[in-house]
Design a protein around this motif. Structure first.
Motif, mmCIF file in Angstrom:
data_model
loop_
_atom_site.group_PDB
_atom_site.id
_atom_site.type_symbol
_atom_site.label_atom_id
_atom_site.label_comp_id
_atom_site.label_asym_id
_atom_site.label_seq_id
_atom_site.Cartn_x
_atom_site.Cartn_y
_atom_site.Cartn_z
ATOM 1 N N ILE A 128 -4.267 -6.036 -2.970
ATOM 2 C CA ILE A 128 -2.860 -5.923 -3.390
ATOM 3 C C ILE A 128 -2.743 -4.912 -4.520
ATOM 4 O O ILE A 128 -1.884 -4.023 -4.485
ATOM 5 C CB ILE A 128 -2.297 -7.299 -3.812
ATOM 6 N N LEU A 129 -3.607 -5.025 -5.514
ATOM 7 C CA LEU A 129 -3.571 -4.079 -6.637
ATOM 8 C C LEU A 129 -3.822 -2.658 -6.165
ATOM 9 O O LEU A 129 -3.145 -1.720 -6.600
ATOM 10 C CB LEU A 129 -4.591 -4.477 -7.699
ATOM 11 N N HIS A 130 -4.776 -2.486 -5.279
ATOM 12 C CA HIS A 130 -5.080 -1.153 -4.750
ATOM 13 C C HIS A 130 -3.845 -0.547 -4.083
ATOM 14 O O HIS A 130 -3.492 0.609 -4.342
ATOM 15 C CB HIS A 130 -6.248 -1.237 -3.767
ATOM 16 N N GLU A 131 -3.199 -1.317 -3.249
ATOM 17 C CA GLU A 131 -2.024 -0.811 -2.531
ATOM 18 C C GLU A 131 -0.865 -0.524 -3.490
ATOM 19 O O GLU A 131 -0.182 0.485 -3.352
ATOM 20 C CB GLU A 131 -1.579 -1.793 -1.439
ATOM 21 N N LEU A 132 -0.646 -1.400 -4.450
ATOM 22 C CA LEU A 132 0.445 -1.184 -5.402
ATOM 23 C C LEU A 132 0.168 -0.001 -6.318
ATOM 24 O O LEU A 132 1.100 0.699 -6.734
ATOM 25 C CB LEU A 132 0.721 -2.446 -6.217
ATOM 26 N N MET A 133 -1.093 0.253 -6.648
ATOM 27 C CA MET A 133 -1.415 1.428 -7.466
ATOM 28 C C MET A 133 -1.202 2.713 -6.683
ATOM 29 O O MET A 133 -0.874 3.743 -7.257
ATOM 30 C CB MET A 133 -2.843 1.345 -7.999
ATOM 31 N N ARG A 134 -1.360 2.649 -5.386
ATOM 32 C CA ARG A 134 -1.094 3.820 -4.539
ATOM 33 C C ARG A 134 0.403 4.065 -4.406
ATOM 34 O O ARG A 134 0.849 5.204 -4.399
ATOM 35 C CB ARG A 134 -1.706 3.628 -3.153
ATOM 36 N N ASP A 135 1.183 2.976 -4.269
ATOM 37 C CA ASP A 135 2.635 3.098 -4.083
ATOM 38 C C ASP A 135 3.294 1.783 -4.470
ATOM 39 O O ASP A 135 3.290 0.827 -3.704
ATOM 40 C CB ASP A 135 2.962 3.445 -2.634
ATOM 41 N N ALA A 136 3.881 1.742 -5.665
ATOM 42 C CA ALA A 136 4.504 0.521 -6.164
ATOM 43 C C ALA A 136 5.823 0.207 -5.462
ATOM 44 O O ALA A 136 6.374 -0.868 -5.643
ATOM 45 C CB ALA A 136 4.728 0.612 -7.667
ATOM 46 N N THR A 137 6.323 1.145 -4.656
ATOM 47 C CA THR A 137 7.592 0.914 -3.962
ATOM 48 C C THR A 137 7.398 0.342 -2.555
ATOM 49 O O THR A 137 8.379 0.132 -1.845
ATOM 50 C CB THR A 137 8.402 2.222 -3.856
ATOM 51 N N ILE A 138 6.171 0.071 -2.188
ATOM 52 C CA ILE A 138 5.894 -0.435 -0.839
ATOM 53 C C ILE A 138 6.632 -1.759 -0.615
ATOM 54 O O ILE A 138 6.602 -2.646 -1.468
ATOM 55 C CB ILE A 138 4.368 -0.597 -0.632
ATOM 56 N N ALA A 162 6.769 -6.641 3.071
ATOM 57 C CA ALA A 162 6.316 -6.828 4.456
ATOM 58 C C ALA A 162 5.155 -5.885 4.776
ATOM 59 O O ALA A 162 4.152 -6.294 5.374
ATOM 60 C CB ALA A 162 7.471 -6.591 5.420
ATOM 61 N N GLN A 163 5.269 -4.643 4.357
ATOM 62 C CA GLN A 163 4.205 -3.670 4.610
ATOM 63 C C GLN A 163 2.967 -3.976 3.767
ATOM 64 O O GLN A 163 1.841 -3.872 4.252
ATOM 65 C CB GLN A 163 4.730 -2.268 4.312
ATOM 66 N N LEU A 164 3.176 -4.374 2.514
ATOM 67 C CA LEU A 164 2.061 -4.753 1.646
ATOM 68 C C LEU A 164 1.299 -5.925 2.251
ATOM 69 O O LEU A 164 0.068 -5.912 2.333
ATOM 70 C CB LEU A 164 2.575 -5.109 0.246
ATOM 71 N N ALA A 165 2.042 -6.937 2.680
ATOM 72 C CA ALA A 165 1.425 -8.131 3.276
ATOM 73 C C ALA A 165 0.594 -7.756 4.494
ATOM 74 O O ALA A 165 -0.533 -8.241 4.668
ATOM 75 C CB ALA A 165 2.501 -9.141 3.638
ATOM 76 N N GLU A 166 1.126 -6.880 5.322
ATOM 77 C CA GLU A 166 0.405 -6.448 6.518
ATOM 78 C C GLU A 166 -0.899 -5.723 6.146
ATOM 79 O O GLU A 166 -1.942 -5.980 6.733
ATOM 80 C CB GLU A 166 1.294 -5.512 7.339
ATOM 81 N N ARG A 167 -0.827 -4.867 5.143
ATOM 82 C CA ARG A 167 -2.006 -4.097 4.738
ATOM 83 C C ARG A 167 -3.115 -4.971 4.140
ATOM 84 O O ARG A 167 -4.282 -4.638 4.257
ATOM 85 C CB ARG A 167 -1.624 -3.019 3.736
ATOM 86 N N CYS A 194 1.918 -13.323 0.021
ATOM 87 C CA CYS A 194 1.685 -12.021 -0.598
ATOM 88 C C CYS A 194 2.606 -11.858 -1.811
ATOM 89 O O CYS A 194 2.159 -11.476 -2.895
ATOM 90 C CB CYS A 194 1.916 -10.901 0.415
ATOM 91 N N TRP A 195 3.886 -12.153 -1.645
ATOM 92 C CA TRP A 195 4.851 -12.026 -2.744
ATOM 93 C C TRP A 195 4.488 -12.961 -3.897
ATOM 94 O O TRP A 195 4.584 -12.586 -5.061
ATOM 95 C CB TRP A 195 6.263 -12.295 -2.249
ATOM 96 N N LYS A 196 4.034 -14.182 -3.571
ATOM 97 C CA LYS A 196 3.627 -15.115 -4.623
ATOM 98 C C LYS A 196 2.431 -14.575 -5.411
ATOM 99 O O LYS A 196 2.361 -14.743 -6.627
ATOM 100 C CB LYS A 196 3.315 -16.490 -4.033
ATOM 101 N N ARG A 197 1.506 -13.916 -4.737
ATOM 102 C CA ARG A 197 0.364 -13.317 -5.424
ATOM 103 C C ARG A 197 0.813 -12.177 -6.337
ATOM 104 O O ARG A 197 0.334 -12.050 -7.459
ATOM 105 C CB ARG A 197 -0.678 -12.823 -4.430
#
Length: 119
Positions: free
Chosen positions: A13-23, A26-31, A39-42
């Protein structure tokens, strides 16, 4: 929560958010391999515990007229409380100074300065 409490999913989750915090969530959860609610709770837990401290927009300096970034070394002639207060006041007058770092060694301060050009 500390860095040792982070599991593989939190790190993804941190990796994906550091790449793009606007994701979108739904897309973050899938990744990261979760459904949206867990995912949102995390993400919320990472924010609440201070691991995620904010979300930023990264701006292209050249596109806003700040095409040159320079580093300026400062050797302080004095290390008194009064001098430091004057120094803080002086650098606050220059919005071009975007970072100030206290250094060890021969150089006392390192300033990161963004300007339009060398002139």
């Amino acid at each position: 929560m500390s860095k040792t409490d982070l599991d593989r999913i939190d790190r993804k989750i941190l990796h994906e958010l550091m790449r793009d915090a606007t994701i979108p969530v739904a897309q973050l959860a899938e990744r990261v391999g979760l459904s949206q609610t867990p995912c949102w709770k995390r993400v919320q837990k990472l924010e609440a515990t201070g691991i995620i401290t904010g979300r930023v927009a990264i701006v292209d300096p050249a596109r806003i007229g700040l095409g040159l970034t320079v580093f300026v070394e400062i050797e302080a002639p004095d290390h008194s409380r009064e001098w430091r207060a004057e120094f803080r006041a002086a650098i606050a007058e220059f919005p071009e100074i975007i970072e100030v770092h206290r250094m060890a060694g021969d150089v006392d301060y390192l300033l990161k300065v963004a300007v339009a050009d060398m002139a």
